[in-house]
Scaffold this motif. Sequence first.
Motif, PDB file in Angstrom:
ATOM      1  N   THR A  27       0.855  -1.187   0.000  1.00 41.16           N
ATOM      2  CA  THR A  27       0.000   0.000   0.000  1.00 41.16           C
ATOM      3  C   THR A  27       0.890   1.236   0.000  1.00 41.16           C
ATOM      4  O   THR A  27       1.462   1.610   1.018  1.00 41.16           O
ATOM      5  CB  THR A  27      -0.932  -0.011   1.219  1.00 41.16           C
ATOM      6  N   PHE A  28       0.976   1.843  -1.157  1.00 44.62           N
ATOM      7  CA  PHE A  28       1.954   2.893  -1.423  1.00 44.62           C
ATOM      8  C   PHE A  28       1.928   4.018  -0.389  1.00 44.62           C
ATOM      9  O   PHE A  28       2.972   4.403   0.142  1.00 44.62           O
ATOM     10  CB  PHE A  28       1.693   3.445  -2.833  1.00 44.62           C
ATOM     11  N   ASP A  29       0.748   4.525  -0.087  1.00 47.07           N
ATOM     12  CA  ASP A  29       0.694   5.722   0.754  1.00 47.07           C
ATOM     13  C   ASP A  29       0.796   5.417   2.244  1.00 47.07           C
ATOM     14  O   ASP A  29       0.635   6.317   3.068  1.00 47.07           O
ATOM     15  CB  ASP A  29      -0.528   6.573   0.431  1.00 47.07           C
ATOM     16  N   GLU A  30       1.070   4.171   2.600  1.00 48.51           N
ATOM     17  CA  GLU A  30       1.289   3.832   4.008  1.00 48.51           C
ATOM     18  C   GLU A  30       2.776   3.773   4.357  1.00 48.51           C
ATOM     19  O   GLU A  30       3.141   3.452   5.492  1.00 48.51           O
ATOM     20  CB  GLU A  30       0.612   2.503   4.349  1.00 48.51           C
ATOM     21  N   TYR A  31       3.617   4.075   3.373  1.00 46.88           N
ATOM     22  CA  TYR A  31       5.057   3.973   3.582  1.00 46.88           C
ATOM     23  C   TYR A  31       5.766   5.218   3.059  1.00 46.88           C
ATOM     24  O   TYR A  31       5.148   6.139   2.537  1.00 46.88           O
ATOM     25  CB  TYR A  31       5.604   2.728   2.870  1.00 46.88           C
ATOM     26  N   ALA A  32       7.060   5.202   3.219  1.00 50.26           N
ATOM     27  CA  ALA A  32       7.941   6.177   2.596  1.00 50.26           C
ATOM     28  C   ALA A  32       8.811   5.432   1.591  1.00 50.26           C
ATOM     29  O   ALA A  32       8.946   4.210   1.658  1.00 50.26           O
ATOM     30  CB  ALA A  32       8.810   6.870   3.640  1.00 50.26           C
ATOM     31  N   ILE A  33       9.368   6.177   0.672  1.00 54.52           N
ATOM     32  CA  ILE A  33      10.305   5.611  -0.297  1.00 54.52           C
ATOM     33  C   ILE A  33      11.612   6.383  -0.215  1.00 54.52           C
ATOM     34  O   ILE A  33      11.608   7.623  -0.185  1.00 54.52           O
ATOM     35  CB  ILE A  33       9.760   5.678  -1.732  1.00 54.52           C
ATOM     36  N   GLY A  34      12.678   5.657  -0.155  1.00 58.32           N
ATOM     37  CA  GLY A  34      13.989   6.284  -0.070  1.00 58.32           C
ATOM     38  C   GLY A  34      14.859   5.943  -1.259  1.00 58.32           C
ATOM     39  O   GLY A  34      14.681   4.907  -1.893  1.00 58.32           O
ATOM     40  N   TRP A  35      15.800   6.838  -1.544  1.00 58.50           N
ATOM     41  CA  TRP A  35      16.808   6.604  -2.570  1.00 58.50           C
ATOM     42  C   TRP A  35      18.172   6.465  -1.889  1.00 58.50           C
ATOM     43  O   TRP A  35      18.535   7.278  -1.019  1.00 58.50           O
ATOM     44  CB  TRP A  35      16.877   7.769  -3.559  1.00 58.50           C
ATOM     45  N   PHE A  36      18.899   5.460  -2.294  1.00 56.57           N
ATOM     46  CA  PHE A  36      20.285   5.255  -1.890  1.00 56.57           C
ATOM     47  C   PHE A  36      21.146   5.260  -3.149  1.00 56.57           C
ATOM     48  O   PHE A  36      20.632   5.091  -4.257  1.00 56.57           O
ATOM     49  CB  PHE A  36      20.454   3.898  -1.200  1.00 56.57           C
ATOM     50  N   ARG A  37      22.435   5.398  -2.969  1.00 52.45           N
ATOM     51  CA  ARG A  37      23.355   5.266  -4.092  1.00 52.45           C
ATOM     52  C   ARG A  37      24.619   4.558  -3.628  1.00 52.45           C
ATOM     53  O   ARG A  37      25.011   4.662  -2.467  1.00 52.45           O
ATOM     54  CB  ARG A  37      23.704   6.620  -4.695  1.00 52.45           C
ATOM     55  N   GLN A  38      25.240   3.867  -4.561  1.00 55.11           N
ATOM     56  CA  GLN A  38      26.475   3.156  -4.256  1.00 55.11           C
ATOM     57  C   GLN A  38      27.497   3.428  -5.340  1.00 55.11           C
ATOM     58  O   GLN A  38      27.330   2.991  -6.482  1.00 55.11           O
ATOM     59  CB  GLN A  38      26.224   1.660  -4.121  1.00 55.11           C
ATOM     60  N   ALA A  39      28.526   4.160  -4.969  1.00 57.93           N
ATOM     61  CA  ALA A  39      29.621   4.454  -5.880  1.00 57.93           C
ATOM     62  C   ALA A  39      30.605   3.288  -5.872  1.00 57.93           C
ATOM     63  O   ALA A  39      30.654   2.519  -4.905  1.00 57.93           O
ATOM     64  CB  ALA A  39      30.321   5.738  -5.459  1.00 57.93           C
ATOM     65  N   PRO A  40      31.386   3.136  -6.924  1.00 57.27           N
ATOM     66  CA  PRO A  40      32.356   2.034  -6.987  1.00 57.27           C
ATOM     67  C   PRO A  40      33.276   2.024  -5.776  1.00 57.27           C
ATOM     68  O   PRO A  40      33.879   3.037  -5.438  1.00 57.27           O
ATOM     69  CB  PRO A  40      33.129   2.330  -8.278  1.00 57.27           C
ATOM     70  N   GLY A  41      33.347   0.882  -5.121  1.00 55.57           N
ATOM     71  CA  GLY A  41      34.233   0.730  -3.984  1.00 55.57           C
ATOM     72  C   GLY A  41      33.771   1.384  -2.706  1.00 55.57           C
ATOM     73  O   GLY A  41      34.525   1.431  -1.724  1.00 55.57           O
TER      74      GLY A  41
END
Length: 127
Positions: A27-41
């Motif tokens: 249920t989309f509006d019952e949560y949050a969405i986060g963005w992460f990133r991973q650079a080489p190494g």
Amino acid sequence: VQLVESGGGLVQAGGSLRLSCATSGFTFDEYAIGWFRQAPGKEREGVSCISISDGITYYRDSVKGRFTITSDKAKNTVYLEMSSLKPEETAVYYCTVVETHECMSMVDTMWNEYDYWGQGTQVTVSS
């Protein structure tokens, strides 16, 4: 739960990209969405989070003023608009499902605290 990231690509320093995170299975509006990133190494790091129900957003300091996170409830999709990109922001960008009350602290939380991930989308910023 399914998360599908898209929108990555090759861009010159100072350029812009918009990433998308299409979601399903919860249920989309019952949560949050986060963005992460991973650079080489490097370790995967939190970038931004949006609480879907109220639209409150959070960013890591280094992207404030340059990145904007938004959501489209009709499409169960979250976007990350990135501008003034820097070469050091070259990374694979991932989205994840976050408990709403954890959104504020997400950028400082270890990535392995979260259970659901997409396949990621590559962002390459050339100098």
